[in-house]
Design a protein around this motif. Sequence first.
Motif, PDB file in Angstrom:
ATOM      1  N   VAL A   1       8.736 -12.604  30.512  1.00 30.13           N
ATOM      2  CA  VAL A   1       8.509 -11.373  31.286  1.00 30.13           C
ATOM      3  C   VAL A   1       8.794 -10.149  30.435  1.00 30.13           C
ATOM      4  O   VAL A   1       8.009  -9.191  30.395  1.00 30.13           O
ATOM      5  CB  VAL A   1       9.376 -11.371  32.568  1.00 30.13           C
ATOM      6  N   LYS A   2       9.916 -10.163  29.720  1.00 30.46           N
ATOM      7  CA  LYS A   2      10.302  -8.998  28.911  1.00 30.46           C
ATOM      8  C   LYS A   2       9.363  -8.781  27.719  1.00 30.46           C
ATOM      9  O   LYS A   2       9.228  -7.663  27.223  1.00 30.46           O
ATOM     10  CB  LYS A   2      11.744  -9.142  28.440  1.00 30.46           C
TER      11      LYS A   2
ATOM     12  N   ILE B   1       2.937 -12.097  31.307  1.00 32.28           N
ATOM     13  CA  ILE B   1       3.121 -12.184  32.748  1.00 32.28           C
ATOM     14  C   ILE B   1       2.106 -13.142  33.357  1.00 32.28           C
ATOM     15  O   ILE B   1       0.901 -13.066  33.075  1.00 32.28           O
ATOM     16  CB  ILE B   1       2.967 -10.794  33.413  1.00 32.28           C
ATOM     17  N   ALA B   2       2.574 -14.039  34.209  1.00 32.47           N
ATOM     18  CA  ALA B   2       1.693 -14.980  34.907  1.00 32.47           C
ATOM     19  C   ALA B   2       1.166 -14.332  36.189  1.00 32.47           C
ATOM     20  O   ALA B   2       1.798 -13.440  36.747  1.00 32.47           O
ATOM     21  CB  ALA B   2       2.457 -16.259  35.238  1.00 32.47           C
TER      22      ALA B   2
ATOM     23  N   GLU C   1      14.398 -10.613  41.327  1.00 30.20           N
ATOM     24  CA  GLU C   1      14.930  -9.331  40.862  1.00 30.20           C
ATOM     25  C   GLU C   1      14.379  -8.962  39.487  1.00 30.20           C
ATOM     26  O   GLU C   1      14.029  -7.799  39.224  1.00 30.20           O
ATOM     27  CB  GLU C   1      16.458  -9.401  40.813  1.00 30.20           C
ATOM     28  N   LEU C   2      14.298  -9.952  38.598  1.00 29.29           N
ATOM     29  CA  LEU C   2      13.779  -9.720  37.245  1.00 29.29           C
ATOM     30  C   LEU C   2      12.358  -9.164  37.293  1.00 29.29           C
ATOM     31  O   LEU C   2      12.030  -8.182  36.614  1.00 29.29           O
ATOM     32  CB  LEU C   2      13.796 -11.046  36.469  1.00 29.29           C
ATOM     33  N   LEU C   3      11.503  -9.765  38.115  1.00 28.95           N
ATOM     34  CA  LEU C   3      10.109  -9.341  38.198  1.00 28.95           C
ATOM     35  C   LEU C   3       9.986  -7.955  38.830  1.00 28.95           C
ATOM     36  O   LEU C   3       9.202  -7.115  38.377  1.00 28.95           O
ATOM     37  CB  LEU C   3       9.297 -10.378  38.986  1.00 28.95           C
ATOM     38  N   ARG C   4      10.770  -7.695  39.867  1.00 30.00           N
ATOM     39  CA  ARG C   4      10.727  -6.367  40.496  1.00 30.00           C
ATOM     40  C   ARG C   4      11.185  -5.286  39.520  1.00 30.00           C
ATOM     41  O   ARG C   4      10.665  -4.175  39.527  1.00 30.00           O
ATOM     42  CB  ARG C   4      11.610  -6.357  41.753  1.00 30.00           C
ATOM     43  N   ARG C   5      12.141  -5.618  38.694  1.00 27.99           N
ATOM     44  CA  ARG C   5      12.709  -4.625  37.783  1.00 27.99           C
ATOM     45  C   ARG C   5      11.786  -4.321  36.609  1.00 27.99           C
ATOM     46  O   ARG C   5      11.731  -3.183  36.131  1.00 27.99           O
ATOM     47  CB  ARG C   5      14.065  -5.132  37.275  1.00 27.99           C
ATOM     48  N   HIS C   6      11.024  -5.330  36.139  1.00 28.04           N
ATOM     49  CA  HIS C   6      10.280  -5.165  34.894  1.00 28.04           C
ATOM     50  C   HIS C   6       8.777  -4.956  35.057  1.00 28.04           C
ATOM     51  O   HIS C   6       8.128  -4.459  34.131  1.00 28.04           O
ATOM     52  CB  HIS C   6      10.518  -6.376  33.977  1.00 28.04           C
ATOM     53  N   LEU C   7       8.209  -5.315  36.192  1.00 26.20           N
ATOM     54  CA  LEU C   7       6.752  -5.247  36.299  1.00 26.20           C
ATOM     55  C   LEU C   7       6.230  -3.884  36.722  1.00 26.20           C
ATOM     56  O   LEU C   7       5.088  -3.532  36.431  1.00 26.20           O
ATOM     57  CB  LEU C   7       6.239  -6.316  37.272  1.00 26.20           C
TER      58      LEU C   7
ATOM     59  N   GLN D   1      -0.203  -4.739  40.447  1.00 23.47           N
ATOM     60  CA  GLN D   1       0.611  -4.629  41.654  1.00 23.47           C
ATOM     61  C   GLN D   1       1.422  -5.909  41.823  1.00 23.47           C
ATOM     62  O   GLN D   1       1.083  -6.955  41.256  1.00 23.47           O
ATOM     63  CB  GLN D   1      -0.257  -4.375  42.890  1.00 23.47           C
ATOM     64  N   LEU D   2       2.494  -5.809  42.600  1.00 24.20           N
ATOM     65  CA  LEU D   2       3.411  -6.924  42.808  1.00 24.20           C
ATOM     66  C   LEU D   2       3.456  -7.258  44.290  1.00 24.20           C
ATOM     67  O   LEU D   2       3.720  -6.387  45.125  1.00 24.20           O
ATOM     68  CB  LEU D   2       4.803  -6.549  42.302  1.00 24.20           C
TER      69      LEU D   2
END
Length: 349
Positions: free
Chosen positions: A16-17, A21-22, A40-46, A83-84
């Motif tokens: 992710v970092k 990204i999948a 949390e990781l995905l919300r923070r970085h995407l 978008q997430l």
Amino acid sequence: MAKNTGPSLNEINREVKSGNIAPIYFLQGDEPFYIDRIDELLRRHLLRDEERDFNQSIFYGKDARPQDVIDAAQRMPMMAERQLVILREAQSMDRFADLERYVERPSPSTVLVICYKNKTIDGRLKVAKLLKEKAVFYTSKRVYDNEMPRWIENYLKVAGLTIEAKEAELIAEYLGTQLSKVANELDKIVLNLPRGNSVSQTDIQKYIGISKDYNVFELQKAFSYRKADLAMKMAFYFAANSKDHPLPLITASLYVYFSKIYALHGMKGQSPRDQQKAIGVYSSFIFREYERAAKAYNKDQLRVVLRLLYEYDLKSKGGLGNKTSMEELTKELIFLIYQAGEHATAFNR
């Protein structure tokens, strides 16, 4: 510690970092801690902060329909690269399998995160097979009691701290296996100690509140070293602080401890390494204390102790017609366990 199938938390974190990204992340299993961390990781970085209002959608399985999630995932992002869309409590969604048509052809500008907690999906379903093919498919498993000290050690290691086996065992014994709770308590130490430090019992007492002098390990040591004065001193302390040291927790901890000692008596002839592995003690230092206890209590004495623990656990929960206060039960139990080690036959009732 191989606790998860599929990619590890660290591998997902690295990908992710690095921007790899999948289109879909399917997070399942009976340990919610890891699922929450990846969420949390995905919300923070995407997404950047200013992009979230228009490009982040969160659904809950018990309230949302599959079509709601599909419609959101098929929208185009607004003034953002992607978008997430997050589906939490997916295990509670009616007709979850209807998501398969989206999983088959996911939108390249959407990242769909599916949190399927406290269970695993039926692998025979078409949607499950598609998820394994199209998504980052992550299964999170619970950490067992005997694995918690190592988990604590690794958690602190990532934060730049070290901890000795005895201190890790102490934290594990008192905090249990709910990883979110353990992590929250460990974070208090991480926030207060500089990187490179070793976590001491004084630190544990100061930041988590576990006494370095009055805890279940010191009680166990009092039994194995046959120190009557220390055992009873601790009995009165636990009785006076029953809110922080409830009797059911004491009986549960001691039952595991004495059960392992009993098991050691049946392993004569095996190497210490094999014995240590068999009873689930990861530290050689801690194992030596179990060996000492096995010399202090023979099998007859241990049977008496285990029976006492079972009886007083029932009493602490209102069983056996008990009318004695929790404080008095605590003192009685510790006294009787010590005495059982001295005169087993006197307690064969």
